[in-house]
Design a protein around this motif. Structure first.
Motif, PDB file in Angstrom:
ATOM      1  N   ARG A 167       0.873  -1.178   0.000  1.00 26.40           N
ATOM      2  CA  ARG A 167       0.000   0.000   0.000  1.00 26.40           C
ATOM      3  C   ARG A 167       0.904   1.219   0.000  1.00 26.40           C
ATOM      4  O   ARG A 167       1.892   1.263   0.744  1.00 26.40           O
ATOM      5  N   ILE A 168       0.583   2.207  -0.811  1.00 24.65           N
ATOM      6  CA  ILE A 168       1.557   3.271  -1.083  1.00 24.65           C
ATOM      7  C   ILE A 168       1.017   4.674  -0.835  1.00 24.65           C
ATOM      8  O   ILE A 168       1.709   5.653  -1.116  1.00 24.65           O
ATOM      9  N   LEU A 169      -0.211   4.793  -0.295  1.00 22.92           N
ATOM     10  CA  LEU A 169      -0.758   6.107   0.062  1.00 22.92           C
ATOM     11  C   LEU A 169      -1.349   6.009   1.465  1.00 22.92           C
ATOM     12  O   LEU A 169      -2.553   6.129   1.669  1.00 22.92           O
ATOM     13  N   SER A 170      -0.457   5.793   2.435  1.00 23.65           N
ATOM     14  CA  SER A 170      -0.883   5.538   3.804  1.00 23.65           C
ATOM     15  C   SER A 170      -0.346   6.546   4.810  1.00 23.65           C
ATOM     16  O   SER A 170      -0.781   6.535   5.964  1.00 23.65           O
ATOM     17  N   SER A 171       0.584   7.397   4.405  1.00 25.31           N
ATOM     18  CA  SER A 171       1.276   8.269   5.352  1.00 25.31           C
ATOM     19  C   SER A 171       1.642   9.590   4.690  1.00 25.31           C
ATOM     20  O   SER A 171       1.530   9.750   3.460  1.00 25.31           O
ATOM     21  N   ALA A 172       2.123  10.527   5.504  1.00 28.99           N
ATOM     22  CA  ALA A 172       2.583  11.810   4.973  1.00 28.99           C
ATOM     23  C   ALA A 172       3.743  11.602   4.003  1.00 28.99           C
ATOM     24  O   ALA A 172       3.829  12.275   2.965  1.00 28.99           O
ATOM     25  N   GLU A 173       4.617  10.666   4.318  1.00 32.52           N
ATOM     26  CA  GLU A 173       5.762  10.396   3.440  1.00 32.52           C
ATOM     27  C   GLU A 173       5.295   9.894   2.078  1.00 32.52           C
ATOM     28  O   GLU A 173       5.863  10.275   1.036  1.00 32.52           O
ATOM     29  N   ASP A 174       4.273   9.057   2.068  1.00 36.37           N
ATOM     30  CA  ASP A 174       3.751   8.543   0.803  1.00 36.37           C
ATOM     31  C   ASP A 174       3.202   9.669  -0.067  1.00 36.37           C
ATOM     32  O   ASP A 174       3.482   9.742  -1.277  1.00 36.37           O
ATOM     33  N   TYR A 175       2.397  10.547   0.528  1.00 32.36           N
ATOM     34  CA  TYR A 175       1.822  11.644  -0.252  1.00 32.36           C
ATOM     35  C   TYR A 175       2.882  12.639  -0.688  1.00 32.36           C
ATOM     36  O   TYR A 175       2.820  13.173  -1.807  1.00 32.36           O
ATOM     37  N   ALA A 176       3.866  12.898   0.163  1.00 31.38           N
ATOM     38  CA  ALA A 176       4.934  13.820  -0.213  1.00 31.38           C
ATOM     39  C   ALA A 176       5.679  13.303  -1.444  1.00 31.38           C
ATOM     40  O   ALA A 176       6.014  14.074  -2.354  1.00 31.38           O
ATOM     41  N   PHE A 177       5.918  11.997  -1.491  1.00 27.80           N
ATOM     42  CA  PHE A 177       6.583  11.396  -2.647  1.00 27.80           C
ATOM     43  C   PHE A 177       5.751  11.586  -3.910  1.00 27.80           C
ATOM     44  O   PHE A 177       6.255  12.029  -4.947  1.00 27.80           O
ATOM     45  N   MET A 178       4.470  11.260  -3.839  1.00 27.25           N
ATOM     46  CA  MET A 178       3.594  11.375  -5.002  1.00 27.25           C
ATOM     47  C   MET A 178       3.527  12.801  -5.526  1.00 27.25           C
ATOM     48  O   MET A 178       3.634  13.055  -6.735  1.00 27.25           O
ATOM     49  N   LEU A 179       3.367  13.756  -4.628  1.00 24.37           N
ATOM     50  CA  LEU A 179       3.219  15.156  -5.043  1.00 24.37           C
ATOM     51  C   LEU A 179       4.526  15.729  -5.538  1.00 24.37           C
ATOM     52  O   LEU A 179       4.537  16.605  -6.421  1.00 24.37           O
ATOM     53  N   ARG A 180       5.638  15.273  -4.997  1.00 27.53           N
ATOM     54  CA  ARG A 180       6.952  15.748  -5.447  1.00 27.53           C
ATOM     55  C   ARG A 180       7.282  15.191  -6.835  1.00 27.53           C
ATOM     56  O   ARG A 180       7.821  15.910  -7.691  1.00 27.53           O
ATOM     57  N   GLU A 181       6.957  13.929  -7.066  1.00 27.47           N
ATOM     58  CA  GLU A 181       7.297  13.293  -8.335  1.00 27.47           C
ATOM     59  C   GLU A 181       6.481  13.850  -9.493  1.00 27.47           C
ATOM     60  O   GLU A 181       6.967  13.909 -10.636  1.00 27.47           O
ATOM     61  N   VAL A 182       5.240  14.224  -9.255  1.00 30.53           N
ATOM     62  CA  VAL A 182       4.396  14.845 -10.286  1.00 30.53           C
ATOM     63  C   VAL A 182       3.902  16.156  -9.687  1.00 30.53           C
ATOM     64  O   VAL A 182       2.827  16.233  -9.082  1.00 30.53           O
ATOM     65  N   ASP A 183       4.721  17.184  -9.846  1.00 28.34           N
ATOM     66  CA  ASP A 183       4.527  18.455  -9.140  1.00 28.34           C
ATOM     67  C   ASP A 183       3.658  19.391  -9.969  1.00 28.34           C
ATOM     68  O   ASP A 183       4.147  20.252 -10.694  1.00 28.34           O
ATOM     69  N   SER A 184       2.379  19.190  -9.860  1.00 23.01           N
ATOM     70  CA  SER A 184       1.396  19.999 -10.588  1.00 23.01           C
ATOM     71  C   SER A 184       0.247  20.342  -9.661  1.00 23.01           C
ATOM     72  O   SER A 184      -0.201  19.486  -8.887  1.00 23.01           O
TER      73      SER A 184
END
Length: 398
Positions: free
Chosen positions: A246-263
């Protein structure tokens, strides 16, 4: 906040008019009858819009355009499914819809062991029992290697629990875990679930994260061009299940997603219930961290029955449970104030009272589990009261 209400279409036992009487401003819906991976037909989008208008409201948020297992695993017709997802965004934008929620949970979406557990005062609530789930995994699903995912004490407790279960309870447990999302036609028998799990062989956390980024790299530019905000719902519950990452469970997970596709178009569905089941998640702090990218809000509360992860938990009343709902709403209103000052057109964030306990006439209505009429009305009224109090001139959040 913009108060919205989830509606599963004409099959829903709670009508759009019920939602309007409960105080909702708009409707959250989806075309659950369209097969996952297909383009949503224009005529079906227009039909759903008219069905909502006939009840006195407008369809404002899509929850959700499902992401196929092919996209998540990058197998089979996954590129075609991505293209269809893009085209569905274009069609929804042409219909005037500006917010689209989705999730990236492999195989199982939200997962509960009980869909109508008896809570305080005889209300019915959804519940996740950690030992029941392990008993399912070890003794009903009989997943190869499952015992390696749990400690000895948990395996022994699950064995005792399974031996004490009636056959009726075992069948109900299998149905509940394999039920799929409310309103959808998806759902798995034990053989089907085993087969789906096999498609994730060799796909660990890092690879699934990369597949999410690949998907977002394709669909986010389309969302930007057509003026739609897409927003990822967190894992529910927020930890691995059945050997699946599972990859959207924590602040770290969301930070990664938003950083990788920064829009700005790539954002968060902030669900206090999903994220609140993980004790380490500081929800007010997460709102502050991701505030500019929060596009949709689910407000519900869960009560963790043990301070560990994974844990057993149940859906509590909206102002009870382990989440400080007042603090969360205060942070969200602060963000809306910032957006208004900055002139953002999306300064009012759509929110819905998520889930709810079945109370009073809900107990005989037979609505979707977790989506009663009166339980959600009660929750919306309580949440609206907090918002109104915090928005008073003496508090300065307006």
């Amino acid at each position: 906040m913009r108060h919205t209400w989830r509606w599963f279409g004409p099959v829903d036992r709670v009508s759009v008019r019920d939602a309007a009487q409960a105080g909702a401003h708009g409707i959250v819906s989806a075309l659950h009858h369209i097969p996952t991976g297909d383009v949503w037909p224009v005529e079906e989008i227009e039909k759903r819009q008219q069905e909502v208008r006939d009840g006195g409201l407008e369809w404002e948020v899509v929850e959700s355009v499902p992401v196929s297992e092919s996209i998540k695993t990058q197998t089979g017709p996954w590129r075609e499914h991505v293209a269809n997802w893009q085209e569905t965004l274009r069609r929804l934008a042409a219909a005037g819809i500006r917010t689209v929620c989705y999730n990236f949970m492999p195989v199982l979406d939200w997962t509960r062991t009980d869909l109508r557990w008896t809570a305080r005062h005889g209300a019915k609530a959804m519940r996740f029992d950690r030992i029941d789930f392990v008993a399912f995994d070890l003794h009903l699903l009989q997943r190869p290697g499952a015992a390696e995912d749990y400690d000895i004490a948990t395996c022994e407790a699950a064995g005792r629990r399974f031996r004490d279960m009636t056959e009726e309870r075992r069948l109900a447990l299998s149905r509940n875990i394999g039920a799929g999302l409310p309103g959808s036609a998806d759902g798995y028998s034990l053989p089907q679930l085993r087969a789906h799990l096999e498609t994730y062989a060799g796909i660990g956390r890092d690879r699934l994260q990369r597949h999410l980024v690949d998907f977002l790299a394709e669909v986010t530019p389309v969302a930007e061009r057509v003026g739609i905000n897409i927003c990822a719902h967190p894992d529910d519950p927020p930890w691995p299940l059945l050997g699946l990452p599972r990859i959207l469970s924590s602040a770290e997970d969301y930070a990664f997603m938003l950083r990788e596709v920064d829009s700005p178009a790539n954002g968060v569905t902030f669900c206090t219930g999903s994220l609140g089941a993980r004790a380490a998640n500081d929800l007010p702090a997460m709102v502050r961290q991701f505030a500019p990218r929060i596009h949709f809000i689910h407000l519900r509360n869960v009560r963790r029955e043990e301070e560990r992860t994974p844990c057993s938990f149940y859906e509590d009343e909206h102002l009870e449970g382990d989440t400080d709902m007042v603090a969360v709403i205060a942070e969200l209103l602060t963000e809306e104030k910032r957006r208004r000052a900055a002139g953002r057109v999306d300064h009012q964030i759509p929110m819905r009272p998520d889930h709810g306990q079945e109370i009073l006439d809900d107990l005989t209505r037979g609505a979707q589990p977790g989506y009663p009429a009166i339980g959600r009305l009660k929750g919306l009224a309580e949440l609206r009261g907090i918002e109104r109090a915090l928005s008073h001139a003496t508090h300065g959040l307006r």
